[in-house]
Scaffold this active site. Structure first.
Site, PDB file in Angstrom:
ATOM      1  N   LYS A   1     -51.811  22.325   5.310  1.00  0.00           N
ATOM      2  CA  LYS A   1     -52.052  23.095   4.086  1.00  0.00           C
ATOM      3  C   LYS A   1     -53.731  23.149   3.710  1.00  0.00           C
ATOM      4  O   LYS A   1     -54.233  24.108   3.319  1.00  0.00           O
ATOM      5  CB  LYS A   1     -51.299  22.958   2.862  1.00  0.00           C
ATOM      6  N   GLY A   2     -54.410  21.864   4.150  1.00  0.00           N
ATOM      7  CA  GLY A   2     -55.533  21.701   3.816  1.00  0.00           C
ATOM      8  C   GLY A   2     -56.485  22.695   3.918  1.00  0.00           C
ATOM      9  O   GLY A   2     -57.571  22.754   3.045  1.00  0.00           O
TER      10      GLY A   2
ATOM     11  N   GLU B   1     -60.487  23.194  10.456  1.00  0.00           N
ATOM     12  CA  GLU B   1     -59.709  22.082   9.512  1.00  0.00           C
ATOM     13  C   GLU B   1     -60.606  21.718   8.219  1.00  0.00           C
ATOM     14  O   GLU B   1     -61.619  21.952   8.202  1.00  0.00           O
ATOM     15  CB  GLU B   1     -59.410  21.047  10.306  1.00  0.00           C
ATOM     16  N   ASP B   2     -59.816  21.158   7.127  1.00  0.00           N
ATOM     17  CA  ASP B   2     -60.644  20.835   5.855  1.00  0.00           C
ATOM     18  C   ASP B   2     -61.419  19.786   6.189  1.00  0.00           C
ATOM     19  O   ASP B   2     -62.543  19.721   5.811  1.00  0.00           O
ATOM     20  CB  ASP B   2     -59.481  20.536   4.786  1.00  0.00           C
TER      21      ASP B   2
ATOM     22  N   ASP C   1     -61.039  12.784   9.163  1.00  0.00           N
ATOM     23  CA  ASP C   1     -61.110  11.287   8.621  1.00  0.00           C
ATOM     24  C   ASP C   1     -61.264  10.509   9.792  1.00  0.00           C
ATOM     25  O   ASP C   1     -62.301  10.351  10.658  1.00  0.00           O
ATOM     26  CB  ASP C   1     -60.077  11.057   7.734  1.00  0.00           C
TER      27      ASP C   1
ATOM     28  N   LYS D   1     -65.993  12.521   7.995  1.00  0.00           N
ATOM     29  CA  LYS D   1     -66.353  11.216   7.533  1.00  0.00           C
ATOM     30  C   LYS D   1     -66.689  10.430   8.541  1.00  0.00           C
ATOM     31  O   LYS D   1     -65.616   9.621   9.159  1.00  0.00           O
ATOM     32  CB  LYS D   1     -64.938  10.603   6.492  1.00  0.00           C
TER      33      LYS D   1
ATOM     34  N   VAL E   1     -61.681  12.678  -1.507  1.00  0.00           N
ATOM     35  CA  VAL E   1     -62.342  13.975  -2.266  1.00  0.00           C
ATOM     36  C   VAL E   1     -60.985  14.785  -2.295  1.00  0.00           C
ATOM     37  O   VAL E   1     -60.304  15.063  -1.486  1.00  0.00           O
ATOM     38  CB  VAL E   1     -63.716  14.858  -1.558  1.00  0.00           C
TER      39      VAL E   1
ATOM     40  N   ASP F   1     -55.989  17.895  -1.172  1.00  0.00           N
ATOM     41  CA  ASP F   1     -55.277  17.286  -2.217  1.00  0.00           C
ATOM     42  C   ASP F   1     -55.078  15.914  -2.452  1.00  0.00           C
ATOM     43  O   ASP F   1     -55.644  15.019  -1.454  1.00  0.00           O
ATOM     44  CB  ASP F   1     -53.887  17.753  -2.031  1.00  0.00           C
TER      45      ASP F   1
ATOM     46  N   ARG G   1     -55.253  20.990  -4.797  1.00  0.00           N
ATOM     47  CA  ARG G   1     -55.924  22.146  -3.771  1.00  0.00           C
ATOM     48  C   ARG G   1     -56.606  23.466  -4.423  1.00  0.00           C
ATOM     49  O   ARG G   1     -57.299  23.834  -3.675  1.00  0.00           O
ATOM     50  CB  ARG G   1     -54.686  22.677  -3.023  1.00  0.00           C
TER      51      ARG G   1
HETATM   52  P1  IMP Z   1     -57.298  12.116  10.244  1.00  0.00           P
HETATM   53  O1  IMP Z   1     -58.459  12.600  10.703  1.00  0.00           O
HETATM   54  O2  IMP Z   1     -56.077  12.216  11.167  1.00  0.00           O
HETATM   55  O3  IMP Z   1     -57.382  10.589   9.592  1.00  0.00           O
HETATM   56  O4  IMP Z   1     -56.534  12.903   9.213  1.00  0.00           O
HETATM   57  C1  IMP Z   1     -57.204  13.764   8.240  1.00  0.00           C
HETATM   58  C2  IMP Z   1     -56.253  14.524   7.331  1.00  0.00           C
HETATM   59  O5  IMP Z   1     -56.229  13.307   6.233  1.00  0.00           O
HETATM   60  C3  IMP Z   1     -56.810  15.634   6.462  1.00  0.00           C
HETATM   61  O6  IMP Z   1     -56.496  16.682   7.104  1.00  0.00           O
HETATM   62  C4  IMP Z   1     -56.423  15.464   5.154  1.00  0.00           C
HETATM   63  O7  IMP Z   1     -55.078  16.003   5.015  1.00  0.00           O
HETATM   64  C5  IMP Z   1     -56.210  14.042   4.821  1.00  0.00           C
HETATM   65  N1  IMP Z   1     -57.612  13.421   4.337  1.00  0.00           N
HETATM   66  C6  IMP Z   1     -58.573  12.437   4.762  1.00  0.00           C
HETATM   67  N2  IMP Z   1     -59.431  12.157   3.907  1.00  0.00           N
HETATM   68  C7  IMP Z   1     -59.011  13.020   2.632  1.00  0.00           C
HETATM   69  C8  IMP Z   1     -59.865  12.979   1.619  1.00  0.00           C
HETATM   70  O8  IMP Z   1     -60.827  12.355   1.234  1.00  0.00           O
HETATM   71  N3  IMP Z   1     -59.121  13.740   0.732  1.00  0.00           N
HETATM   72  C9  IMP Z   1     -57.927  14.781   0.955  1.00  0.00           C
HETATM   73  N4  IMP Z   1     -57.477  14.655   2.106  1.00  0.00           N
HETATM   74  C10 IMP Z   1     -57.858  13.834   2.967  1.00  0.00           C
HETATM   75 MG    MG Z   2     -54.985  18.410   6.274  1.00  0.00          MG
END
Ligand code: IMP
Ligand code: MG
Length: 178
Positions: free
Chosen positions: A42-43, A98-99, A102, A130, A152, A158, A164
């Site tokens: 949903k992000g 994508e939002d 990470d 990040k 954040v 969220d 959100r």
């Molecule tokens: P990754 O890159 O597989 O670790 O996952 C990324 C997902 O983790 C994103 O789509 C978000 O849903 C969540 N996420 C990572 N960092 C944050 C943050 O700072 N705030 C909110 N959601 C985050």
């Molecule tokens: Mg997400």
């Protein structure tokens, strides 16, 4: 709601400027081509809806819901597609939206899976990244902002499914987590 923030990282003006910038780059990239812009739910929903209106050409849109299996340290883990695309992407240009990237684990798994479907091209647009948290290699073709390792919320992002709908992106006050 804004009172729950310790600080604002990106306000409405900054986000609007960034969307205009990204929209312009995306328009240049795909001019004369047919592209399907895919929002990862949903992000990405708030960013997605603002971004696509800054793309100055007719596009198709679609959505996916995906999460990665495993322990978070396994970068070659499998992706769980909870909601799949509604169209066949073979031979099509696909832009994922994508939002935030990470660890990159979810997105690297998802992109590997989608690549198997033989799209003409597969690119990624992420509002936030990040870099210091990266575990899996992900190429962000269109990146809004690199941010430090801080959690954040807002503008689609969220904390426990909340915030959100906040217009800005910021860092929560520590007492909100308590
Ligand atoms: P990754 O890159 O597989 O670790 O996952 C990324 C997902 O983790 C994103 O789509 C978000 O849903 C969540 N996420 C990572 N960092 C944050 C943050 O700072 N705030 C909110 N959601 C985050
Ligand atoms: Mg997400």
């Amino acid at each position: 709601m804004i009172n729950d923030l310790a600080s604002v990282m990106f306000d409405e003006q900054a986000l609007a400027t960034k969307n205009a910038e990204l929209g312009k780059l995306i328009t240049q990239e795909y001019k004369g081509k047919e592209v399907i812009v895919v929002g990862i739910l949903k992000g990405s929903v708030v960013f997605f809806s603002d971004l696509i209106r800054q793309i100055d050409m007719p596009i198709q849109i679609d959505f996916m819901v995906a999460s990665s299996y495993g322990n978070g340290t396994e970068s070659s883990g499998k992706v769980n597609i909870k909601k799949d695309l509604s169209v066949d992407i073979k031979g099509k240009h696909v832009l994922l939206v994508e939002d935030i990237i990470d660890s990159g684990i979810t997105m690297s798994c998802l992109m590997a899976e989608l690549q198997k479907r033989q799209p003409a091209s597969l690119k990624l647009c992420a509002l936030l990244s990040k870099p210091s948290r990266r575990q899996a290699d992900v190429k962000i073709d269109f990146c809004g902002y690199d941010i430090p390792d801080e959690f954040v919320v807002g503008y689609g992002l969220d904390f426990a499914e909340k915030y959100r709908n906040m217009k800005v992106i910021g860092v929560l006050k520590p007492e909100v987590y308590a």
